[in-house]
Design an enzyme around this catalytic site. Structure first.
Site, PDB file in Angstrom:
ATOM      1  N   LYS A  34       7.514   1.348   9.412  1.00 20.89           N
ATOM      2  CA  LYS A  34       7.548  -0.221   9.132  1.00 20.89           C
ATOM      3  C   LYS A  34       7.620  -0.391   7.666  1.00 20.89           C
ATOM      4  O   LYS A  34       7.000   0.504   6.738  1.00 20.89           O
ATOM      5  CB  LYS A  34       6.187  -0.896   9.574  1.00 20.89           C
ATOM      6  CG  LYS A  34       5.965  -0.704  10.980  1.00 20.89           C
ATOM      7  CD  LYS A  34       4.827  -1.479  11.662  1.00 20.89           C
ATOM      8  CE  LYS A  34       3.634  -0.732  11.169  1.00 20.89           C
ATOM      9  NZ  LYS A  34       2.201  -1.532  11.615  1.00 20.89           N
ATOM     10  N   ARG A 129      -3.800  -8.964  19.358  1.00 27.03           N
ATOM     11  CA  ARG A 129      -2.759  -9.383  18.533  1.00 27.03           C
ATOM     12  C   ARG A 129      -1.244  -9.749  19.470  1.00 27.03           C
ATOM     13  O   ARG A 129      -1.258 -11.008  19.343  1.00 27.03           O
ATOM     14  CB  ARG A 129      -2.229  -8.071  17.491  1.00 27.03           C
ATOM     15  CG  ARG A 129      -1.304  -8.542  16.577  1.00 27.03           C
ATOM     16  CD  ARG A 129      -1.562  -7.301  15.429  1.00 27.03           C
ATOM     17  NE  ARG A 129      -1.145  -6.185  16.026  1.00 27.03           N
ATOM     18  CZ  ARG A 129      -1.034  -4.885  15.172  1.00 27.03           C
ATOM     19  NH1 ARG A 129      -1.335  -4.986  13.899  1.00 27.03           N
ATOM     20  NH2 ARG A 129      -0.479  -3.879  15.464  1.00 27.03           N
ATOM     21  N   HIS A 158      -2.120  -0.714  21.535  1.00 23.51           N
ATOM     22  CA  HIS A 158      -2.472  -0.510  20.384  1.00 23.51           C
ATOM     23  C   HIS A 158      -4.040  -0.406  20.103  1.00 23.51           C
ATOM     24  O   HIS A 158      -4.909  -1.294  20.270  1.00 23.51           O
ATOM     25  CB  HIS A 158      -1.898  -1.220  19.348  1.00 23.51           C
ATOM     26  CG  HIS A 158      -2.044  -0.998  17.800  1.00 23.51           C
ATOM     27  ND1 HIS A 158      -0.956  -0.086  17.172  1.00 23.51           N
ATOM     28  CD2 HIS A 158      -2.975  -1.173  16.770  1.00 23.51           C
ATOM     29  CE1 HIS A 158      -1.385   0.169  15.998  1.00 23.51           C
ATOM     30  NE2 HIS A 158      -2.685  -0.316  15.588  1.00 23.51           N
ATOM     31  N   ARG A 211       2.464   7.855  18.181  1.00 22.15           N
ATOM     32  CA  ARG A 211       3.046   6.593  17.046  1.00 22.15           C
ATOM     33  C   ARG A 211       2.503   7.185  15.793  1.00 22.15           C
ATOM     34  O   ARG A 211       1.374   6.934  15.688  1.00 22.15           O
ATOM     35  CB  ARG A 211       3.040   5.429  17.519  1.00 22.15           C
ATOM     36  CG  ARG A 211       3.570   4.778  18.522  1.00 22.15           C
ATOM     37  CD  ARG A 211       3.835   3.099  18.632  1.00 22.15           C
ATOM     38  NE  ARG A 211       2.275   2.724  18.143  1.00 22.15           N
ATOM     39  CZ  ARG A 211       1.402   2.323  19.464  1.00 22.15           C
ATOM     40  NH1 ARG A 211       1.938   2.535  20.636  1.00 22.15           N
ATOM     41  NH2 ARG A 211       0.182   1.752  19.101  1.00 22.15           N
ATOM     42  N   TYR A 250      -5.633  -9.302 -22.335  1.00 20.89           N
ATOM     43  CA  TYR A 250      -5.854 -10.654 -22.130  1.00 20.89           C
ATOM     44  C   TYR A 250      -7.365 -10.840 -21.974  1.00 20.89           C
ATOM     45  O   TYR A 250      -8.094  -9.956 -21.123  1.00 20.89           O
ATOM     46  CB  TYR A 250      -5.246 -10.961 -20.934  1.00 20.89           C
ATOM     47  CG  TYR A 250      -3.629 -11.154 -21.106  1.00 20.89           C
ATOM     48  CD1 TYR A 250      -3.168 -12.046 -21.795  1.00 20.89           C
ATOM     49  CD2 TYR A 250      -2.794 -10.472 -20.226  1.00 20.89           C
ATOM     50  CE1 TYR A 250      -1.776 -12.260 -22.207  1.00 20.89           C
ATOM     51  CE2 TYR A 250      -1.368 -10.522 -20.344  1.00 20.89           C
ATOM     52  CZ  TYR A 250      -0.764 -11.307 -21.263  1.00 20.89           C
ATOM     53  OH  TYR A 250       0.668 -11.655 -21.260  1.00 20.89           O
ATOM     54  N   CYS A 296      -1.767  -6.082 -17.073  1.00 14.29           N
ATOM     55  CA  CYS A 296      -0.976  -7.070 -17.254  1.00 14.29           C
ATOM     56  C   CYS A 296       0.363  -6.814 -16.177  1.00 14.29           C
ATOM     57  O   CYS A 296       0.277  -6.055 -15.340  1.00 14.29           O
ATOM     58  CB  CYS A 296      -0.122  -6.845 -18.628  1.00 14.29           C
ATOM     59  SG  CYS A 296      -1.209  -6.774 -20.017  1.00 14.29           S
ATOM     60  N   ASP A 298       3.492  -6.330 -16.421  1.00 19.17           N
ATOM     61  CA  ASP A 298       4.328  -5.065 -16.446  1.00 19.17           C
ATOM     62  C   ASP A 298       3.749  -3.901 -17.335  1.00 19.17           C
ATOM     63  O   ASP A 298       4.406  -2.783 -17.370  1.00 19.17           O
ATOM     64  CB  ASP A 298       5.508  -5.554 -17.322  1.00 19.17           C
ATOM     65  CG  ASP A 298       6.123  -7.032 -16.997  1.00 19.17           C
ATOM     66  OD1 ASP A 298       6.547  -6.996 -15.959  1.00 19.17           O
ATOM     67  OD2 ASP A 298       6.028  -7.950 -17.797  1.00 19.17           O
TER      68      ASP A 298
END
Length: 367
Positions: A34, A129, A158, A211, A250, A296, A298
């Site tokens: 997934k 679910r 599950h 699984r 910052y 930050c 980036d």
């Protein structure tokens, strides 16, 4: 790679983990890939899992399944999550198995042309679910799917609390699942309930497939036989000296108490390195270095014990800082950390100890 931040995916370790788990459980192996294989790249990981003996690939949605088909994967493919009934003809055309999740869903699907559609019945044993909640509704859906010409090839549930030390809830879920399987008396090709953790410690006489998702990457609290397969790195792009009393980043959230050396790394919250990492440590040139100042978008800053040559690698998690440790320090789980790693972070694939390919998802989409 133009921006020196990358996730390293060790395909040898994934291969060995599949072999180890499959040998342990002795069942058919469903590799759960997934969310682009938890951010590691669906097709490279799928190819490795299949080579190691996986029997089926499972994904979360129709778009994820179609991406794999478009990349050339032709084997068994199953969608664990809901598929809109109006999109069922697409799933059928691409030979993709889907989950029957409710009576309403089955009624809508059976009004369409669904002959030959591969279906796995989802039985809800306590996750609350998706899935049928009682045997009567399950049987009604089963009969209607058969009458409509669907191929009911699987049934699954599950587990929601695979705690080895307290198995009571899992035992109760399994007992309900066992009743459902026995009541249908159908020759299911796929009977599956065990997730990664349960595959390692929970033995059952009903399921014929496991699984496995997160344990593909060596993550399991119940065995030390698996090999870590993922690391995350950046590098020091520059370093500078600051004086006592000067602030970093910052909002002046960090102020140097003495003269210090600060390194800057090209990784930030837009890469999935969230602001909560402030105050944690990364590994650089043999030393543990604190992330100082706010992370930050980036970039982030780290406090160095000594000056560092630009280009020196920075380990976010890997051989010296485990993914599990990072998750614990951030009060989350390993899944969330790796799924947050964004598409602008390069994926570097290692095979036989050497890099064999590099993919930067966002860049490759534009080429």
């Amino acid at each position: 790679m133009y921006r020196k931040t990358w996730m390293e995916v060790n395909l040898d370790a994934i291969y060995d983990n599949v072999r180890t788990i499959k040998e342990h459980c002795g069942k058919k192996f469903i590799a759960v890939l997934k969310a682009d294989a938890y951010g590691c790249g669906d097709y490279p990981v799928a190819k490795t899992c299949l080579e190691a003996g996986a029997d089926m690939i499972a994904v979360s949605s129709l778009d994820e399944a179609l991406i794999l088909r478009n990349k050339g994967y032709e084997g068994d493919l199953f969608i664990l999550g809901p598929v809109d009934p109006k999109d069922i003809p697409i799933a059928s055309a691409y030979n993709i198995a889907v989950a029957a999740i409710s009576a309403a869903w089955v009624n809508q699907v059976c009004r369409l042309h669904c002959k030959g559609l591969k279906v796995h019945l989802a039985y809800d044993t306590g996750m609350n679910r998706i899935g049928f909640k009682d045997l009567a509704t399950l049987h009604e859906a089963y009969d209607l799917l058969l009458q409509s010409g669907c191929s009911i090839e699987g049934i699954f549930t599950h587990f929601c609390n695979t705690d080895k030390e307290d198995r009571s809830y899992t035992d109760n879920q399994f007992a309900e699942f066992k009743k459902a399987v026995a009541s249908l008396n159908h020759p299911f090709q796929w009977i599956h309930c065990d997730n990664s953790d349960a595959t390692i410690f929970f033995e059952d006489e009903i399921s014929n497939a496991c699984r496995v998702g997160i344990s593909l990457y060596g993550i399991s609290p119940y065995t030390d036989r698996l090999k870590p397969a993922i690391s995350l790195y950046s590098e020091v792009s520059m370093s500078k000296s600051i004086q006592a009393g000067q602030s970093v980043g910052y909002g002046w959230t960090y102020t140097a108490q003495k003269d210090e050396m600060i390194g800057t790394c090209p990784i930030g919250y837009a890469d999935g390195f969230i602001r909560k990492n402030q105050g944690r440590y990364v590994y650089v040139d043999g030393m543990m270095c604190e992330v100082v100042g706010r992370v930050c978008m980036d970039q982030c800053m780290i406090r160095l014990d000594h000056d560092i040559v630009p280009g020196t690698p920075v380990e976010i998690f890997g051989p010296h800082i485990s993914l599990e440790t990072m998750a614990e320090e951030l009060d989350t789980i390993p899944y969330e950390i790796i799924c947050l790693i964004s598409g602008r972070v390069t994926r570097r694939y290692m095979y036989h100890g050497k890099p064999v390919n590099e993919i930067t998802p966002r860049l490759n989409e534009s080429l």
